[in-house]
Design a protein around this motif. Structure first.
Motif, PDB file in Angstrom:
ATOM      1  N   TRP A  66       0.671  -1.324  -0.086  1.00 12.89           N
ATOM      2  CA  TRP A  66       0.008   0.042  -0.117  1.00 12.89           C
ATOM      3  C   TRP A  66       0.935   1.311   0.054  1.00 12.89           C
ATOM      4  CZ3 TRP A  66      -5.211   1.085  -0.018  1.00 12.89           C
ATOM      5  CH2 TRP A  66      -5.644   2.397   0.433  1.00 12.89           C
ATOM      6  N   PHE A  67       1.936   1.197   0.983  1.00 17.69           N
ATOM      7  CA  PHE A  67       2.768   2.341   1.072  1.00 17.69           C
ATOM      8  C   PHE A  67       3.850   2.544  -0.195  1.00 17.69           C
ATOM      9  CE2 PHE A  67       2.698   1.880   6.051  1.00 17.69           C
ATOM     10  CZ  PHE A  67       1.631   2.942   5.968  1.00 17.69           C
ATOM     11  N   PHE A  68       4.146   1.496  -0.818  1.00 12.42           N
ATOM     12  CA  PHE A  68       4.786   1.263  -1.933  1.00 12.42           C
ATOM     13  C   PHE A  68       3.957   1.900  -3.388  1.00 12.42           C
ATOM     14  CE2 PHE A  68       6.905  -0.344  -5.652  1.00 12.42           C
ATOM     15  CZ  PHE A  68       8.280  -0.424  -5.409  1.00 12.42           C
ATOM     16  N   PHE A  69       2.920   1.583  -3.247  1.00 10.88           N
ATOM     17  CA  PHE A  69       2.172   1.911  -4.678  1.00 10.88           C
ATOM     18  C   PHE A  69       1.766   3.497  -4.352  1.00 10.88           C
ATOM     19  CE2 PHE A  69      -2.186   2.645  -6.096  1.00 10.88           C
ATOM     20  CZ  PHE A  69      -2.198   2.376  -7.640  1.00 10.88           C
ATOM     21  N   PHE A  70       1.277   3.990  -3.526  1.00  5.68           N
ATOM     22  CA  PHE A  70       0.688   5.413  -2.966  1.00  5.68           C
ATOM     23  C   PHE A  70       2.142   6.314  -3.082  1.00  5.68           C
ATOM     24  CE2 PHE A  70      -3.408   3.645  -2.034  1.00  5.68           C
ATOM     25  CZ  PHE A  70      -4.002   4.394  -2.919  1.00  5.68           C
ATOM     26  N   LEU A  71       3.171   5.815  -2.737  1.00  8.82           N
ATOM     27  CA  LEU A  71       4.391   6.675  -2.788  1.00  8.82           C
ATOM     28  C   LEU A  71       4.635   7.004  -4.166  1.00  8.82           C
ATOM     29  CD1 LEU A  71       7.413   5.450  -0.423  1.00  8.82           C
ATOM     30  CD2 LEU A  71       6.185   7.771  -0.581  1.00  8.82           C
ATOM     31  N   ILE A  72       4.421   5.889  -4.994  1.00  5.78           N
ATOM     32  CA  ILE A  72       4.548   6.346  -6.635  1.00  5.78           C
ATOM     33  C   ILE A  72       3.518   7.144  -7.130  1.00  5.78           C
ATOM     34  CG2 ILE A  72       4.464   5.121  -8.926  1.00  5.78           C
ATOM     35  CD1 ILE A  72       5.851   2.693  -7.555  1.00  5.78           C
ATOM     36  N   ILE A  73       2.387   7.002  -6.645  1.00  4.44           N
ATOM     37  CA  ILE A  73       1.065   7.833  -7.091  1.00  4.44           C
ATOM     38  C   ILE A  73       1.253   9.335  -6.809  1.00  4.44           C
ATOM     39  CG2 ILE A  73      -1.367   8.301  -6.734  1.00  4.44           C
ATOM     40  CD1 ILE A  73      -0.638   5.910  -8.497  1.00  4.44           C
ATOM     41  N   LEU A  74       1.736   9.494  -5.445  1.00  4.51           N
ATOM     42  CA  LEU A  74       1.820  10.598  -4.780  1.00  4.51           C
ATOM     43  C   LEU A  74       3.097  11.562  -5.435  1.00  4.51           C
ATOM     44  CD1 LEU A  74       1.034  10.110  -0.944  1.00  4.51           C
ATOM     45  CD2 LEU A  74      -0.396  11.134  -2.628  1.00  4.51           C
ATOM     46  N   PHE A  75       4.124  10.717  -5.850  1.00  6.63           N
ATOM     47  CA  PHE A  75       5.263  11.191  -6.335  1.00  6.63           C
ATOM     48  C   PHE A  75       4.805  11.691  -7.798  1.00  6.63           C
ATOM     49  CE2 PHE A  75       8.533  10.280  -3.367  1.00  6.63           C
ATOM     50  CZ  PHE A  75       9.437  11.064  -3.486  1.00  6.63           C
TER      51      PHE A  75
END
Length: 543
Positions: A66-75
């Motif tokens: 979850w954190f991995f995926f949304f870090l990419i999205i937020l970046f």
């Protein structure tokens, strides 16, 4: 426990790097600090919601992913927001998404080739480096302190913690939805797509029909008539020799200047093709922007008994068919030259054989709409090599190697456009019929005239983006038939915005209809100046 706290601290630092980068870079490029602050607050709260949801409902590897995926999205969101501020000094709006939805692959490639400069490359590399570092840090925490991804565990001891977290997330969601949703990238993208899709459905059901029943009491003479409307692309009057530009970018039109009506103060309603032509080609205008479906110039011409044709060198397909394509479908026959080959861009001369074909059709009354590729960015692709005339150092307040190159490309594109428009006029003139040719552009471009910028955007629009050519050629037979033709020379300085074009078009074509307002026609003796409102509430003439 100390190691666990360190892991949380490290994660929070890297988790909010997208917000930090956006804030630090955006502040240097914004011209509206209060809007940037709102975006920073929204983006911070939105990021917090994402991470707290991961803590609330997920554990172990699921939480890690979850954190991995949304870090990419937020970046990604942060990069797009930051790039928009860098290019336009403004936040992303729904209008920007509309432009994206209407953009073809070729236009995207041309856009990137024009705007992807060293500054944007540096921003891109910065985001890529920090994204990699953040993902590595997340991975390190997962491997060295796995308890972070299993804490907190749902049991009686931490029920108060879960209650606080749920209350926190709920409050943030409510606050963002109520106060800050218009600054949220995902919300804007969703809202824009929904409204765009609704418009697509409406246009496909209404504007593609040959006849629109909203037009009432339509009438027109049955005499022979051949009318041509040329729609240019991104051509500013500022760079045209016909309008006093220091370079002779219009040698061919200038040769026949005595045969032309050159209106000197006409502007487009918008600085982008789709919103501009939606108003220019329909009953929609600044006062009534939502009545596009009530009728187009094509449907009006059809109702008046004209055979209508659409000849275009613009690509008809974007993510969906473009809204202008929907309007064109109401014509009797369409020719799309850019859909006939595999080339990225076809020069506008590709249109000329199709124009000949339509001019030779035996219709008593016909109107031909011609949509040029014009001076579309990237300008160097808009003209063939033998029109590369302007290669010396141009005049500009913003001297640089880039500005010199772009100005020369733009002026060469206008030189080629001059050849195309003159060629069309000559073809119509050779028919020796009751005929006119009207040429205008959908909008202009800023090319280092008033601003250190190339292209067009509505967020920081300059006058060259609105100032467009509006040029009329008429045959001798038309002149003898049109009432009070000799007075038109007195109207060339009228201040006019092209969202009223349907009234000028019908007036000049001598088409009567119930909704006609003569005071909105630039050709009419009863013309009345109206405030030329742009960007919702700004009077162009007060700038």
């Amino acid at each position: 426990m100390i190691l666990f706290k360190k892991s949380i601290f490290k994660f929070l630092v890297y988790a909010f790097i997208p917000v930090i980068l956006f804030s630090l870079i955006g502040v240097f490029y914004t011209s509206q600090l209060k809007y940037l602050i709102k975006e920073i607050v929204e983006f911070s709260l939105f990021s917090a919601i994402i991470y707290v949801i991961g803590l609330l409902i997920l554990r172990g590897k699921s939480r890690y992913f979850w954190f991995f995926f949304f870090l990419i999205i937020l970046f990604t969101i942060s990069y797009l927001k930051t790039s928009f501020y860098y290019l336009y000094q403004s936040k992303v709006t729904i209008s920007a998404f509309y432009v994206i939805f209407e953009t073809t692959g070729t236009e995207s490639a041309n856009y990137l080739s024009t705007y992807f400069d060293l500054g944007l490359i540096a921003i891109s590399l910065l985001f890529i480096v920090f994204l990699i570092l953040s993902l590595k840090q997340l991975n390190t925490i997962y491997k060295t302190n796995n308890s972070f991804f299993y804490f907190p565990e749902f049991n009686l001891k931490n029920i108060p913690l879960f209650f606080v977290l749920i209350l926190f997330v709920g409050s943030l969601i409510y606050f963002i939805n109520l106060k800050l949703k218009h600054n949220n990238f995902i919300y804007l993208a969703h809202d824009a797509y929904v409204s765009y899709s609704e418009a697509q459905q409406l246009f496909q059901t209404e504007l593609v029909k040959p006849i629109n029943t909203n037009f009432s009491n339509v009438s027109s003479s049955n005499n022979q008539q051949t009318y041509v409307v040329i729609i240019g692309e991104s051509t500013s009057a500022r760079n045209m020799g016909l309008y006093g530009y220091y370079r002779n970018t219009n040698p061919l039109l200038s040769e026949i200047k005595d045969e032309l009506l050159v209106f000197r103060d006409v502007i487009s309603p918008h600085t982008h093709t789709i919103p501009s032509l939606n108003k220019v080609l329909s009953l929609s205008n600044h006062e009534n922007p939502d009545v596009i479906h009530c009728g187009s110039v094509v449907q009006l011409a059809n109702a008046a008994g004209f055979s209508t044709y659409w000849v275009s060198n613009q690509q008809p397909i974007g993510i969906h068919e473009t809204l202008v394509t929907a309007i064109s479908k109401a014509t009797k026959e369409q020719f799309y030259t850019n859909a006939l080959t595999n080339k990225q861009v076809e020069y506008d001369e590709m249109l000329l054989p199709f124009i000949d074909e339509v001019l030779n059709k035996k219709d008593q009354k016909k109107i031909i709409f011609i949509h040029l590729y014009g001076t579309h960015i990237s300008y160097k692709f808009s003209y063939p090599p033998h029109f590369n005339k302007f290669t010396d150092q141009p005049k500009t307040k913003f001297p640089s190697a880039r500005s010199f190159e772009q100005i020369n490309h733009y002026d060469n594109a206008i030189l080629y456009n001059d050849y195309i428009v003159r060629s069309i006029i000559d073809k119509v003139k050779a028919k020796n019929e009751n005929a006119y040719v009207i040429y205008f552009s959908d909008h202009g471009d800023e090319v280092f005239q008033d601003m250190d910028f190339v292209g067009h955007n509505e967020y920081h629009a300059t006058k060259p983006m609105y100032e467009i050519p509006f040029v009329v050629w008429t045959s001798e037979k038309f002149q003898s038939d049109y009432p009070h033709f000799e007075t038109l020379e007195n109207y060339l300085d009228r201040k006019y915005m092209l969202d009223d074009f349907i009234h000028s078009f019908s007036d000049f074509s001598q088409i009567e209809f119930g909704q006609l307002q003569p005071e909105r026609s630039i050709f009419n003796k009863d013309f009345e100046y109206r405030n030329r409102m742009i960007r919702q509430a700004l009077n162009y003439d007060d700038r």
